[in-house]
Design an enzyme around this catalytic site. Structure first.
Site, PDB file in Angstrom:
ATOM      1  N   CYS A   2       0.985  -1.158  -0.199  1.00 22.66           N
ATOM      2  CA  CYS A   2      -0.057   0.022   0.027  1.00 22.66           C
ATOM      3  C   CYS A   2       0.817   1.307   0.115  1.00 22.66           C
ATOM      4  O   CYS A   2       2.018   1.460   0.426  1.00 22.66           O
ATOM      5  CB  CYS A   2      -1.064   0.073   1.230  1.00 22.66           C
ATOM      6  SG  CYS A   2      -2.058  -1.118   1.534  1.00 22.66           S
ATOM      7  N   ARG A  27       3.977  -0.098  -5.034  1.00 23.78           N
ATOM      8  CA  ARG A  27       3.685  -0.855  -3.563  1.00 23.78           C
ATOM      9  C   ARG A  27       2.318  -1.385  -3.457  1.00 23.78           C
ATOM     10  O   ARG A  27       2.074  -2.157  -2.599  1.00 23.78           O
ATOM     11  CB  ARG A  27       3.490   0.341  -2.409  1.00 23.78           C
ATOM     12  CG  ARG A  27       4.805   1.160  -2.446  1.00 23.78           C
ATOM     13  CD  ARG A  27       4.820   2.132  -1.444  1.00 23.78           C
ATOM     14  NE  ARG A  27       4.572   1.640  -0.064  1.00 23.78           N
ATOM     15  CZ  ARG A  27       5.476   1.363   0.579  1.00 23.78           C
ATOM     16  NH1 ARG A  27       7.001   1.411   0.282  1.00 23.78           N
ATOM     17  NH2 ARG A  27       5.338   0.927   2.030  1.00 23.78           N
ATOM     18  N   TRP A  75      -2.683  -2.791  -1.631  1.00 27.03           N
ATOM     19  CA  TRP A  75      -2.393  -4.035  -1.918  1.00 27.03           C
ATOM     20  C   TRP A  75      -3.364  -4.699  -0.804  1.00 27.03           C
ATOM     21  O   TRP A  75      -3.004  -4.632   0.472  1.00 27.03           O
ATOM     22  CB  TRP A  75      -0.936  -4.366  -1.678  1.00 27.03           C
ATOM     23  CG  TRP A  75      -0.568  -5.827  -1.950  1.00 27.03           C
ATOM     24  CD1 TRP A  75      -0.509  -6.428  -3.396  1.00 27.03           C
ATOM     25  CD2 TRP A  75      -0.493  -6.724  -1.100  1.00 27.03           C
ATOM     26  NE1 TRP A  75      -0.145  -7.655  -3.196  1.00 27.03           N
ATOM     27  CE2 TRP A  75      -0.207  -8.092  -1.935  1.00 27.03           C
ATOM     28  CE3 TRP A  75      -0.834  -7.137   0.086  1.00 27.03           C
ATOM     29  CZ2 TRP A  75       0.070  -9.346  -1.367  1.00 27.03           C
ATOM     30  CZ3 TRP A  75      -0.424  -8.231   0.909  1.00 27.03           C
ATOM     31  CH2 TRP A  75      -0.010  -9.352   0.038  1.00 27.03           C
ATOM     32  N   ASN A 101      -1.559   2.208   5.651  1.00 28.04           N
ATOM     33  CA  ASN A 101      -0.680   0.937   5.102  1.00 28.04           C
ATOM     34  C   ASN A 101      -0.222   0.159   6.361  1.00 28.04           C
ATOM     35  O   ASN A 101       0.569   0.603   7.039  1.00 28.04           O
ATOM     36  CB  ASN A 101       0.502   1.612   4.355  1.00 28.04           C
ATOM     37  CG  ASN A 101       1.698   0.498   4.138  1.00 28.04           C
ATOM     38  OD1 ASN A 101       1.125  -0.597   3.849  1.00 28.04           O
ATOM     39  ND2 ASN A 101       2.936   1.001   3.892  1.00 28.04           N
ATOM     40  N   GLY A 102      -0.667  -1.192   6.161  1.00 29.17           N
ATOM     41  CA  GLY A 102       0.006  -2.172   7.155  1.00 29.17           C
ATOM     42  C   GLY A 102      -1.381  -3.144   7.636  1.00 29.17           C
ATOM     43  O   GLY A 102      -2.375  -3.185   6.894  1.00 29.17           O
ATOM     44  N   GLU A 490      16.576 -17.910  -9.925  1.00 26.98           N
ATOM     45  CA  GLU A 490      16.041 -16.272 -10.076  1.00 26.98           C
ATOM     46  C   GLU A 490      15.602 -16.303 -11.681  1.00 26.98           C
ATOM     47  O   GLU A 490      14.420 -15.672 -11.639  1.00 26.98           O
ATOM     48  CB  GLU A 490      17.433 -15.602 -10.109  1.00 26.98           C
ATOM     49  CG  GLU A 490      17.106 -13.963 -10.345  1.00 26.98           C
ATOM     50  CD  GLU A 490      16.010 -13.421  -9.458  1.00 26.98           C
ATOM     51  OE1 GLU A 490      15.655 -13.869  -8.540  1.00 26.98           O
ATOM     52  OE2 GLU A 490      15.788 -12.068  -9.921  1.00 26.98           O
ATOM     53  N   LYS A 494      11.681 -14.988 -12.145  1.00 26.21           N
ATOM     54  CA  LYS A 494      11.340 -13.740 -13.273  1.00 26.21           C
ATOM     55  C   LYS A 494      10.322 -14.151 -14.037  1.00 26.21           C
ATOM     56  O   LYS A 494       9.406 -13.350 -14.301  1.00 26.21           O
ATOM     57  CB  LYS A 494      12.582 -13.317 -13.905  1.00 26.21           C
ATOM     58  CG  LYS A 494      13.463 -12.534 -13.171  1.00 26.21           C
ATOM     59  CD  LYS A 494      13.266 -11.166 -12.822  1.00 26.21           C
ATOM     60  CE  LYS A 494      12.700 -11.195 -11.395  1.00 26.21           C
ATOM     61  NZ  LYS A 494      13.526 -11.008 -10.172  1.00 26.21           N
ATOM     62  N   GLU A 497       6.617 -14.725 -12.355  1.00 28.40           N
ATOM     63  CA  GLU A 497       6.086 -13.583 -11.668  1.00 28.40           C
ATOM     64  C   GLU A 497       5.620 -12.696 -12.859  1.00 28.40           C
ATOM     65  O   GLU A 497       4.472 -11.941 -12.482  1.00 28.40           O
ATOM     66  CB  GLU A 497       7.024 -12.948 -10.453  1.00 28.40           C
ATOM     67  CG  GLU A 497       7.951 -12.282 -11.124  1.00 28.40           C
ATOM     68  CD  GLU A 497       9.138 -11.420  -9.895  1.00 28.40           C
ATOM     69  OE1 GLU A 497       8.627 -10.872  -9.193  1.00 28.40           O
ATOM     70  OE2 GLU A 497      10.404 -11.460 -10.359  1.00 28.40           O
ATOM     71  N   HIS A 513      16.600 -36.570 -11.141  1.00 30.41           N
ATOM     72  CA  HIS A 513      15.925 -37.254 -10.042  1.00 30.41           C
ATOM     73  C   HIS A 513      14.380 -36.796  -9.801  1.00 30.41           C
ATOM     74  O   HIS A 513      13.892 -36.873  -8.930  1.00 30.41           O
ATOM     75  CB  HIS A 513      16.777 -36.608  -8.762  1.00 30.41           C
ATOM     76  CG  HIS A 513      18.056 -37.016  -8.496  1.00 30.41           C
ATOM     77  ND1 HIS A 513      18.420 -38.396  -8.286  1.00 30.41           N
ATOM     78  CD2 HIS A 513      19.303 -36.427  -8.906  1.00 30.41           C
ATOM     79  CE1 HIS A 513      19.863 -38.685  -8.487  1.00 30.41           C
ATOM     80  NE2 HIS A 513      20.494 -37.364  -8.644  1.00 30.41           N
ATOM     81  N   LYS A 612       5.926  -4.483  -4.767  1.00 28.33           N
ATOM     82  CA  LYS A 612       7.114  -4.431  -4.580  1.00 28.33           C
ATOM     83  C   LYS A 612       7.686  -4.412  -3.090  1.00 28.33           C
ATOM     84  O   LYS A 612       8.693  -4.998  -2.938  1.00 28.33           O
ATOM     85  CB  LYS A 612       7.437  -2.906  -5.292  1.00 28.33           C
ATOM     86  CG  LYS A 612       9.001  -2.735  -5.325  1.00 28.33           C
ATOM     87  CD  LYS A 612       9.720  -3.190  -6.352  1.00 28.33           C
ATOM     88  CE  LYS A 612      10.955  -3.206  -6.705  1.00 28.33           C
ATOM     89  NZ  LYS A 612      11.595  -4.253  -7.422  1.00 28.33           N
TER      90      LYS A 612
HETATM   91  C1  F6R Z   1      11.044 -10.783  -7.196  1.00 29.65           C
HETATM   92  C2  F6R Z   1      11.099  -9.642  -6.112  1.00 29.65           C
HETATM   93  C3  F6R Z   1      10.742 -10.196  -4.974  1.00 29.65           C
HETATM   94  C4  F6R Z   1      11.672  -9.557  -3.742  1.00 29.65           C
HETATM   95  C5  F6R Z   1      11.355  -9.853  -2.504  1.00 29.65           C
HETATM   96  C6  F6R Z   1      12.349  -9.503  -1.398  1.00 29.65           C
HETATM   97  O1  F6R Z   1      11.435 -10.080  -8.483  1.00 29.65           O
HETATM   98  O2  F6R Z   1      11.268  -8.634  -6.267  1.00 29.65           O
HETATM   99  O3  F6R Z   1      10.863 -11.654  -4.719  1.00 29.65           O
HETATM  100  O4  F6R Z   1      12.893  -9.864  -3.972  1.00 29.65           O
HETATM  101  O5  F6R Z   1       9.728  -9.617  -2.173  1.00 29.65           O
HETATM  102  O6  F6R Z   1      12.240  -7.973  -1.182  1.00 29.65           O
HETATM  103  P1  F6R Z   1      13.209  -6.972  -0.564  1.00 29.65           P
HETATM  104  O7  F6R Z   1      14.656  -7.378  -1.566  1.00 29.65           O
HETATM  105  O8  F6R Z   1      12.899  -5.709  -0.824  1.00 29.65           O
HETATM  106  O9  F6R Z   1      13.388  -7.495   0.726  1.00 29.65           O
END
Ligand code: F6R
Length: 617
Positions: A2, A27, A75, A101-102, A490, A494, A497, A513, A612
Site C-alpha cells: 500500500c 507498492r 495491496w 498501510n499495514g 532467479e 522472473k 512472476e 531425480h 514491490k
Molecule cells: C522478485 C522480487 C521479490 C523480492 C522479495 C524481497 O522479483 O522482487 O521476490 O525480491 O519480495 O524483497 P526485498 O529485497 O525488498 O526484501
C-alpha cells in the site's frame, strides 16, 4: 504494501496526490482512492483498480478542488479489492478521514466493541475499524484528533503508517508510523507539507524530508510546523530534516516502455555506482566502511547466516558459494519467513547478513530482530536509504542501485551480488584465504564487469527473437550448476512472476531425480552452460534433455562450439571468472522473461497479486 500520499498547503492537492499515487503504485495496485477537502466539504473518490481507473472516475464524478488531501493505492489484506474496501475510509460521523498501510491485528476485537457501542461498518477492512476507533476515543475523551490518534494507537496491535484528518480542523494532518514507512516533505518556509510512503511523490517540490521512526507520530500544521512525538509516552522528538539525494530522472521511465526494461539496461551504471569509492583495483583496495568498522566481528564469526526473501534470497545463495570459497567460512542461507518462526540456533558468534532491496520486507525485518535478540551481529545489505531494515541493522552497506520501480527485481539482484562479492574479497584478504595474485586478479575482473554487462545487453534483440518462439509455453525449466544454480532459480522466478508461465529452477544434475519426467518437445529448458563451471557435466545434462526432445535455450561463453551444435538457441556472454559469472548470466534471463511477458500482454511492471514492498508477513 500500500502507498500513502498527502498534501496540506496552498497548492491544489489533486495533481500532487495523483502523481504521487502513480509513483507509489509499485507498492500495490488493487485499488486507489483520493479525498480532497476544500474547506466546506470533502470530495472522495475511490475505486477497485489502478490510479488510471481512479482518474476516470474522478473525471466523471467528483470535484478536484482542495488544498488538503490524502490518497492511497492498495495491496489488499483485509477484504477483497473492491470499491468499498478501498481507502480512504471515513468515520461514521463523516468527520475523520484516514488512509492506512499495514495491518491492525486486533481489529476484530475493537470492531466488536465498537459495534456494541452502536457503530456499523460498510467495509471488511481493519482501516475502517481504526478510523472509527479514533473517532470514538475523540468523542469519549473530548480530546483533539492528535491525542485521540495517540490513545488509539497505544491500544492497537500490528503495523501501520497512517494519515488522518478531521474536517473540523482543516489546517492539520496527523501521521503515525509503526513498521510501515512514512516520510514528510517539508516545503519552503513551512508553507506546505507533503506526506508519502517514500519521498518520490514530492521530489519536485522539496528536497527536505523527515522520516518518522517506528513508534512516532507527527502533527502537521499548515503554514506553521511539524511536531513529532513518541506515541507511547507523548514526549516530543527532535526530528531531523534530511536532504533528499534522489533525482526525478531516476523515478521516470526515460523513454523505455517499462521500468523493468529501463532497470535491466541500467545495470552497468548501477554496478559501477555500487563500486564507487569502494573498489580501487590500482591500489589493490576494497573499502566498505560498514565492513571496515566491524572487521573483528566478521573475522571472529564462526558462521554467517544470510536471511532474505525472494530475489534477495537468491542473491544470498550466490553469496553462500562466494563466501565459502573465498573466505572459507560456513554460510547458511535462510528464508526470513522460515527462520523467524522456527526457533533457530543462533549465538553471539554468528554473524547475520540481511539482504533486502526495499529494506521494508516484514519477514526480513522480523528475522533481524530475532537474530539481534539472541546476540548475533546483524549486517544489512539494502538498496533503499533510510529504510526500516537499514535502520534496524547493527551495521550495513547500501547497494546504490537507485530506485527500483519495476516490481520484478533486476538491478537490485546484480548490485546485491556485487556488494557481497566485494565483501567476500575484502574478508578473504583480511583472513588470508586468498592469494594476493588471485585477489588482484578478481579486483581487476570486477572492474571489467560493467562493460561486460553492457556487452550482454547487446543480445537484447536476439533474446527478443527467442522469446517470440516460447511465448505460448505453459512450463519452463531453468538449470544451472554451482554459482549459476541460484541464477536458474532467479530466472524461473522472473518468468513466473511477470509472464504467469509456470517455471522451476533446478541444479542441473538434479534433473534426473525427477524433473526429467516433464521433458517433451513442448518443454523449453534454459540452461546456463558457461565454459568454466562444470562445463562438461552441464553439456551431458543438455544431451539428456535433447534426447528427450526438450528445447534448449543455452547461455554460453563467447566462442562456444559444443553447445551451439546441440542447443536450439544459444545466447553468448563474455568470458569471466566463474564466481563472477552470475552478474552476466542473469541478464539474458531477465530479458527473456521481460519479452515473453510483453508478448503475452502482461503488465510487466505491475504483475497481478504482487507488490514491490512486502510489509506484511
Ligand atoms: C522478485 C522480487 C521479490 C523480492 C522479495 C524481497 O522479483 O522482487 O521476490 O525480491 O519480495 O524483497 P526485498 O529485497 O525488498 O526484501
Amino acid at each position: 504494501m500500500c502507498g500513502i500520499t498527502g498534501y496540506i498547503g496552498y497548492r491544489d492537492a489533486f495533481p500532487i496526490i495523483i502523481n504521487g499515487l502513480k509513483r507509489l503504485e509499485y507498492r500495490g495496485y488493487d485499488s486507489a482512492g483520493v479525498v480532497l477537502y476544500d474547506g466546506n466539504q470533502i470530495n472522495l473518490s475511490k475505486t477497485k483498480g489502478k490510479v488510471s481507473d481512479l482518474l476516470k472516475k474522478f473525471d466523471s464524478d467528483t470535484s478536484k478542488v482542495g488544498n488538503l488531501g490524502i490518497g492511497h493505492t492498495r495491496w489488499a489484506t483485509h477484504g477483497e479489492p473492491n470499491d468499498i474496501n478501498s481507502h480512504p475510509h471515513t468515520s461514521q460521523s463523516g468527520n475523520l478521514v484516514l488512509v492506512h498501510n499495514g495491518i491492525i491485528e486486533n481489529y476484530n476485537s475493537i470492531k466488536q466493541e465498537l459495534i456494541g457501542r452502536g457503530y456499523s461498518f460498510q467495509s471488511d477492512t481493519d482501516t475502517e475499524v481504526l478510523v472509527n476507533f479514533i473517532e470514538e476515543i475523540k468523542i469519549q475523551n473530548n480530546v483533539k484528533l492528535g491525542k485521540a490518534v495517540q490513545i488509539a494507537l497505544n491500544q492497537v496491535v500490528g503495523a501501520y503508517a497512517i494519515a488522518v484528518f478531521d474536517i473540523d480542523k482543516p489546517d492539520e494532518i496527523i501521521v503515525a508510523k509503526l513498521g510501515s514507512p512514512i516520510a514528510i516533505g517539508v516545503g519552503k518556509d513551512l508553507e506546505e507539507f507533503f506526506i508519502a510512503s517514500d519521498a518520490s511523490p514530492f521530489i519536485e517540490y522539496t528536497r527536505n524530508a523527515i522520516y518518522l521512526e517506528d513508534g512516532e507520530m507527527a502533527i502537521i500544521k499548515k503554514r506553521r510546523e511539524v511536531i513529532v512525538k513518541k506515541i507511547d509516552d507523548d514526549t516530543n522528538v527532535d526530528a531531523k530534516v534530511q536532504e533528499l539525494q534522489m533525482n526525478l530522472g531516476e523515478i521516470e521511465k526515460n523513454g523505455y516502455e517499462h521500468f523493468m526494461l529501463k532497470e535491466i539496461h541500467e545495470q552497468p551504471r548501477a554496478i559501477t555506482d555500487t563500486f564507487r569509492g569502494r573498489l580501487l583495483p590500482e591500489e589493490g583496495i576494497i573499502k566498505i566502511s560498514g565492513l571496515e568498522n566491524n572487521m573483528k566481528r566478521f573475522l571472529n564469526a564462526e558462521r554467517i547466516i544470510i536471511v532474505a526473501c525472494g530475489t534477495s534470497w537468491h542473491a544470498g545463495l550466490v553469496a553462500e558459494y562466494i563466501f565459502e570459497e573465498f573466505v572459507r567460512i560456513p554460510v547458511e542461507v535462510e528464508y526470513a519467513s522460515e527462520f523467524r518462526y522456527r526457533n533457530p540456533i543462533i549465538t553471539e558468534r554468528d554473524l547475520v547478513i540481511a539482504i533486502s532491496q526495499s529494506g521494508e520486507t516484514a519477514d526480513t525485518l522480523a528475522a533481524i530482530k530475532l537474530a539481534k535478540s539472541k546476540g548475533a551481529f546483524v549486517f544489512g545489505v539494502c538498496n533503499v536509504v533510510g529504510s526500516s531494515i537499514a535502520r534496524e541493522n547493527d551495521s550495513g552497506v547500501y547497494t546504490h542501485a537507485g530506485p527500483e520501480i519495476g516490481v520484478a527485481s533486476t538491478k537490485a539482484f546484480t548490485t546485491q551480488i556485487t556488494v557481497l562479492t566485494l565483501m567476500a574479497l575484502r574478508l578473504a584478504r583480511a583472513k588470508g584465504t586468498m592469494t594476493s595474485a588471485d585477489y588482484r586478479m578478481y579486483l581487476q575482473e570486477m572492474e571489467r564487469i560493467p562493460a561486460k554487462v553492457e556487452k550482454v545487453l547487446e543480445m537484447d534483440a536476439k533474446v527478443e527473437e527467442i522469446a517470440r518462439k516460447y511465448l505460448l509455453s505453459t512450463n519452463c525449466l531453468y538449470l544451472g550448476r554451482g554459482y549459476n544454480f541460484p541464477v536458474a532459480l532467479e530466472g524461473a522466478l522472473k518468468l513466473k512472476e511477470i509472464s504467469y508461465i509456470h517455471a522451476e529452477g533446478y541444479p542441473a544434475a538434479e534433473m534426473k531425480h525427477g524433473p526429467i519426467a516433464l521433458i517433451d518437445d513442448r518443454m523449453p529448458v534454459v540452461v546456463i552452460a558457461t565454459s568454466r563451471g562444470h562445463y562438461d557435466k552441464v553439456v551431458s545434462n543438455i544431451q539428456e534433455i535433447k534426447s528427450r526432445s526438450g528445447k534448449i535455450i543455452a547461455v554460453v561463453t563467447e566462442g562456444d562450439t559444443v553447445v551451439r551444435d546441440i542447443a536450439d538457441h544459444v545466447i553468448e556472454i563474455p568470458d569471466t571468472e566463474e564466481a563472477l559469472s552470475p552478474l552476466l548470466t542473469t541478464i539474458p534471463l531477465q530479458l527473456l522473461s521481460y519479452y515473453i511477458a510483453v508478448m503475452r500482454n502482461c503488465n510487466v511492471d505491475q504483475p497481478r497479486n504482487l507488490a514491490k514492498s512486502v510489509t506484511v508477513e
